[in-house]
Design an enzyme around this catalytic site. Structure first.
Site, PDB file in Angstrom:
ATOM      1  N   LYS A  22      59.410  71.062  76.796  1.00 40.02           N
ATOM      2  CA  LYS A  22      58.210  72.050  77.232  1.00 40.02           C
ATOM      3  C   LYS A  22      56.850  71.354  77.211  1.00 40.02           C
ATOM      4  O   LYS A  22      56.151  71.489  78.312  1.00 40.02           O
ATOM      5  CB  LYS A  22      58.007  73.198  76.064  1.00 40.02           C
ATOM      6  CG  LYS A  22      56.960  74.172  76.567  1.00 40.02           C
ATOM      7  CD  LYS A  22      56.739  75.061  75.511  1.00 40.02           C
ATOM      8  CE  LYS A  22      55.612  74.281  74.551  1.00 40.02           C
ATOM      9  NZ  LYS A  22      54.666  75.369  73.806  1.00 40.02           N
ATOM     10  N   ASN A  23      56.575  70.522  76.189  1.00 41.91           N
ATOM     11  CA  ASN A  23      55.308  69.741  76.204  1.00 41.91           C
ATOM     12  C   ASN A  23      54.905  68.705  77.505  1.00 41.91           C
ATOM     13  O   ASN A  23      53.776  68.176  77.579  1.00 41.91           O
ATOM     14  CB  ASN A  23      55.071  69.269  74.754  1.00 41.91           C
ATOM     15  CG  ASN A  23      54.792  70.348  73.780  1.00 41.91           C
ATOM     16  OD1 ASN A  23      54.373  71.516  74.365  1.00 41.91           O
ATOM     17  ND2 ASN A  23      54.844  69.912  72.595  1.00 41.91           N
ATOM     18  N   ARG A 101      47.293  77.506  75.342  1.00 44.06           N
ATOM     19  CA  ARG A 101      46.222  76.455  75.795  1.00 44.06           C
ATOM     20  C   ARG A 101      46.379  75.609  76.790  1.00 44.06           C
ATOM     21  O   ARG A 101      45.453  74.812  77.528  1.00 44.06           O
ATOM     22  CB  ARG A 101      46.262  75.678  74.420  1.00 44.06           C
ATOM     23  CG  ARG A 101      45.869  76.560  73.199  1.00 44.06           C
ATOM     24  CD  ARG A 101      45.420  75.505  72.101  1.00 44.06           C
ATOM     25  NE  ARG A 101      44.341  74.654  72.267  1.00 44.06           N
ATOM     26  CZ  ARG A 101      43.057  74.556  72.575  1.00 44.06           C
ATOM     27  NH1 ARG A 101      42.537  75.648  72.375  1.00 44.06           N
ATOM     28  NH2 ARG A 101      42.468  73.725  72.853  1.00 44.06           N
ATOM     29  N   CYS A 125      48.006  79.819  69.618  1.00 36.26           N
ATOM     30  CA  CYS A 125      48.628  80.164  68.595  1.00 36.26           C
ATOM     31  C   CYS A 125      47.395  79.789  67.510  1.00 36.26           C
ATOM     32  O   CYS A 125      46.741  78.906  67.727  1.00 36.26           O
ATOM     33  CB  CYS A 125      50.132  79.764  68.153  1.00 36.26           C
ATOM     34  SG  CYS A 125      50.048  77.949  68.457  1.00 36.26           S
ATOM     35  N   ARG A 130      41.206  73.539  67.922  1.00 37.74           N
ATOM     36  CA  ARG A 130      41.597  72.644  69.002  1.00 37.74           C
ATOM     37  C   ARG A 130      40.740  72.650  70.135  1.00 37.74           C
ATOM     38  O   ARG A 130      41.022  72.876  70.992  1.00 37.74           O
ATOM     39  CB  ARG A 130      43.133  72.677  69.295  1.00 37.74           C
ATOM     40  CG  ARG A 130      43.984  72.662  68.196  1.00 37.74           C
ATOM     41  CD  ARG A 130      45.544  72.678  68.845  1.00 37.74           C
ATOM     42  NE  ARG A 130      46.041  73.800  69.032  1.00 37.74           N
ATOM     43  CZ  ARG A 130      47.006  74.233  69.423  1.00 37.74           C
ATOM     44  NH1 ARG A 130      47.957  73.178  69.729  1.00 37.74           N
ATOM     45  NH2 ARG A 130      47.623  75.566  69.565  1.00 37.74           N
ATOM     46  N   PRO A 131      39.446  72.321  70.060  1.00 34.95           N
ATOM     47  CA  PRO A 131      38.551  72.328  71.103  1.00 34.95           C
ATOM     48  C   PRO A 131      38.678  71.771  72.236  1.00 34.95           C
ATOM     49  O   PRO A 131      39.437  70.568  72.311  1.00 34.95           O
ATOM     50  CB  PRO A 131      36.927  72.261  70.473  1.00 34.95           C
ATOM     51  CG  PRO A 131      37.525  71.139  69.347  1.00 34.95           C
ATOM     52  CD  PRO A 131      38.917  71.658  68.871  1.00 34.95           C
ATOM     53  N   VAL A 132      38.013  72.000  73.168  1.00 35.59           N
ATOM     54  CA  VAL A 132      38.124  71.359  74.210  1.00 35.59           C
ATOM     55  C   VAL A 132      36.979  70.220  74.773  1.00 35.59           C
ATOM     56  O   VAL A 132      36.792  69.966  75.883  1.00 35.59           O
ATOM     57  CB  VAL A 132      38.533  72.179  75.495  1.00 35.59           C
ATOM     58  CG1 VAL A 132      39.698  72.981  75.491  1.00 35.59           C
ATOM     59  CG2 VAL A 132      37.359  73.265  75.794  1.00 35.59           C
ATOM     60  N   ASP A 133      36.368  70.022  73.794  1.00 38.89           N
ATOM     61  CA  ASP A 133      35.046  69.179  74.084  1.00 38.89           C
ATOM     62  C   ASP A 133      35.321  67.816  74.779  1.00 38.89           C
ATOM     63  O   ASP A 133      34.533  67.512  75.774  1.00 38.89           O
ATOM     64  CB  ASP A 133      34.445  68.670  72.611  1.00 38.89           C
ATOM     65  CG  ASP A 133      34.012  69.950  71.915  1.00 38.89           C
ATOM     66  OD1 ASP A 133      34.930  70.955  72.203  1.00 38.89           O
ATOM     67  OD2 ASP A 133      33.036  70.175  71.297  1.00 38.89           O
ATOM     68  N   LEU A 134      36.519  67.258  74.546  1.00 39.57           N
ATOM     69  CA  LEU A 134      36.880  66.014  74.899  1.00 39.57           C
ATOM     70  C   LEU A 134      37.148  66.004  76.191  1.00 39.57           C
ATOM     71  O   LEU A 134      36.734  65.021  77.219  1.00 39.57           O
ATOM     72  CB  LEU A 134      38.109  65.420  74.018  1.00 39.57           C
ATOM     73  CG  LEU A 134      37.778  64.906  72.711  1.00 39.57           C
ATOM     74  CD1 LEU A 134      38.869  64.109  72.078  1.00 39.57           C
ATOM     75  CD2 LEU A 134      36.459  64.222  72.512  1.00 39.57           C
ATOM     76  N   ASP A 315      54.484  69.067  64.906  1.00 41.57           N
ATOM     77  CA  ASP A 315      55.283  70.122  65.375  1.00 41.57           C
ATOM     78  C   ASP A 315      56.584  69.968  64.773  1.00 41.57           C
ATOM     79  O   ASP A 315      57.291  70.880  65.036  1.00 41.57           O
ATOM     80  CB  ASP A 315      55.548  69.691  66.863  1.00 41.57           C
ATOM     81  CG  ASP A 315      54.333  70.316  67.734  1.00 41.57           C
ATOM     82  OD1 ASP A 315      53.470  70.860  67.039  1.00 41.57           O
ATOM     83  OD2 ASP A 315      54.398  70.244  68.912  1.00 41.57           O
ATOM     84  N   ILE A 337      46.911  66.747  61.222  1.00 37.48           N
ATOM     85  CA  ILE A 337      46.452  67.111  62.366  1.00 37.48           C
ATOM     86  C   ILE A 337      45.671  68.409  62.727  1.00 37.48           C
ATOM     87  O   ILE A 337      44.914  68.536  63.352  1.00 37.48           O
ATOM     88  CB  ILE A 337      47.741  67.112  63.462  1.00 37.48           C
ATOM     89  CG1 ILE A 337      48.720  65.710  63.204  1.00 37.48           C
ATOM     90  CG2 ILE A 337      47.311  67.276  64.929  1.00 37.48           C
ATOM     91  CD1 ILE A 337      47.928  64.406  63.539  1.00 37.48           C
ATOM     92  N   ARG A 407      58.461  80.872  73.373  1.00 36.79           N
ATOM     93  CA  ARG A 407      57.556  80.138  73.891  1.00 36.79           C
ATOM     94  C   ARG A 407      57.905  78.707  73.854  1.00 36.79           C
ATOM     95  O   ARG A 407      57.559  77.972  74.970  1.00 36.79           O
ATOM     96  CB  ARG A 407      56.275  80.059  73.040  1.00 36.79           C
ATOM     97  CG  ARG A 407      55.395  81.451  73.268  1.00 36.79           C
ATOM     98  CD  ARG A 407      54.037  81.387  72.553  1.00 36.79           C
ATOM     99  NE  ARG A 407      53.495  80.035  72.922  1.00 36.79           N
ATOM    100  CZ  ARG A 407      52.748  79.042  72.172  1.00 36.79           C
ATOM    101  NH1 ARG A 407      52.957  79.471  70.732  1.00 36.79           N
ATOM    102  NH2 ARG A 407      52.214  78.042  72.257  1.00 36.79           N
TER     103      ARG A 407
END
Length: 428
Positions: A22-23, A101, A125, A130-134, A315, A337, A407
């Site tokens: 999936k990933n 996400r 979830c 898990r910000p999207v700053d990068l 995971d 993590i 999912r």
């Protein structure tokens, strides 16, 4: 709402076919936005995350055709043909993006191809912020103007993207994927330093290369991308799911028996195999995949710390915790993590596990047996850990809120029942 019921005590024997990852499939689907020619992906798992991303891409103008893949055990996975001949919209709305996400990955390809995008900040979830700053800082370095407004990221690059040297302060799979795709169509050279090296990143690189992207440094912390004017269509097969592979390894270890996992590879779980062998589980590579067995002998506790690839994957942390609940001795599992990723521990405790949380570390003292109980899934990996615990428990375990499972695990109850597990899905 559906629930999964598991009655423990059955050993597992036979074969389980591992699905495509999936990933890996999610960013590969997004890569279709980079070309006006068709991109065909084989071994795409049938999951709600895949369907939801398909809905987002369709809203952007991607035409999607799907075809089932016949196997000896029925239809597992499917082939997707994605064709973004034109981009009908550059907006990914909140109602769709909030559900997952990975949908935020569309921003890089949209800005690269269309010089602009409006994408909702993502949901997902509850295992950490898990910000999207990068992602955004990288796009800014490549010439994008970023505006945050009413929960949306508005990105503009009227002159297109240009190459840049981007050094990530910490490893981020999502940011690596997003900027890798954006750089493929940027002018000049982009260098991504401290890039993620997960197999899913390598799979994306191979697909982009088949589409005509110029990328070097595959599998290393430094990726160099020479931008091209356009990419072409391609055909690509999604790599096997290493998280599903590791999950079924631990399920067999918990329940006992002997199962061959097919259509997968041992190298995908290199950090897992030595650990479980130390615990007393037999894991042998085969021509078709991996053979896992535990017949009679008990297993012992192990200590582990989650790390970015090639370390032990976060995971698989919940699954390992479920396995260690009935191991001899004490195990210490340290999560580095994501915060909030021990939410499955109280549910395992309801089944008789002895778990103490000490900051980032879960101390698991093995008990003789678990007892079936009603439990609640809190996220994708936590939900499957409760199924593993149920396979090893006395009596019946009922796992509620299993929409999390759908999912990320394709036909899990069918795969497990085919090798002898007493497991079924009931409609709630």
């Amino acid at each position: 709402m559906d629930r999964i019921q598991v009655r423990g005590g059955n050993r597992l024997n036979g074969q389980i076919r591992i699905s495509g990852a999936k990933n890996a499939a999610l960013p590969l689907m997004v890569a279709s936005l980079l070309t006006d020619e068709p991109l065909t992906l084989a071994s795409v798992p049938r999951l709600t995350d895949i369907a939801q991303l398909g809905e987002i891409l369709a809203g952007l103008g991607v035409q999607i055709e799907q075809q089932p893949q016949a196997t000896g055990s029925g239809s597992i996975g499917h082939t997707l043909k994605l064709h973004a001949s034109t981009i009908a919209s550059t907006e990914a709305p909140y109602d769709l993006v909030r559900k997952m996400r990975a949908s935020f990955l569309v921003i890089g390809p949209l800005v690269a191809r269309c010089h602009g995008a409006k994408v909702s900040l993502p949901g997902g979830c509850a295992i950490g912020t898990r910000p999207v700053d990068l992602h955004l800082k990288g796009l800014e370095a490549m010439g994008t103007e970023i505006e945050l407004s009413d929960g949306y990221v508005i990105a503009r690059a009227p002159k297109g993207l240009h190459g840049a040297r981007i050094s990530f302060p910490f490893v981020s799979v999502g940011a690596t994927e997003n900027l890798l795709m954006a750089a493929a169509l940027a002018r000049g050279t982009t260098v991504l330093e401290n890039a993620a090296t997960e197999p899913e990143i390598t799979d994306l690189v191979h697909c982009l290369q088949a589409m005509g992207a110029r990328i070097t440094g595959t599998g290393t912390r430094t990726l160099t991308i020479e931008g091209v004017d356009r990419l072409k269509g391609a055909s690509h097969t999604v790599l096997p799911d290493r998280i599903e592979t590791g999950t079924y390894v631990m399920a067999v270890a918990a329940a006992g028996g002997e199962v061959e996992l097919t259509e997968t590879r041992a190298d995908l779980i290199e950090a897992v195999i030595p650990l479980l062998r130390d615990a007393g589980v037999s894991i042998i590579p085969t021509a078709k995949g991996i053979k896992v067995s535990r017949n009679g002998a008990h297993y012992t506790g192990v200590d582990v710390t989650t790390e970015p690839y090639p370390g032990f994957p976060t995971d698989l942390q919940a699954q390992l915790m479920a396995l260690m609940c009935t191991a001899n001795g004490v195990s210490r599992i340290t999560e580095t993590i994501f915060e909030n990723r021990f939410m499955h521990a109280p549910e395992l405790t309801r089944m008789g596990a002895d778990i103490t949380i000490e900051h980032q570390t879960a101390v698991v003292r093995g008990v003789e047996r678990l007892r079936g109980a009603p439990v609640m899934a809190t996220d994708l990996r936590a939900s499957v850990s409760l199924i593993i615990a149920g396979l090893a428990a006395e009596g019946e375990t009922t796992v509620n809120r299993v929409y999390h499972l759908d999912r990320g695990f394709e036909r899990i109850e069918e795969k497990l029942s085919a090798v002898g597990a007493d497991i079924r899905r009931t409609k709630g």
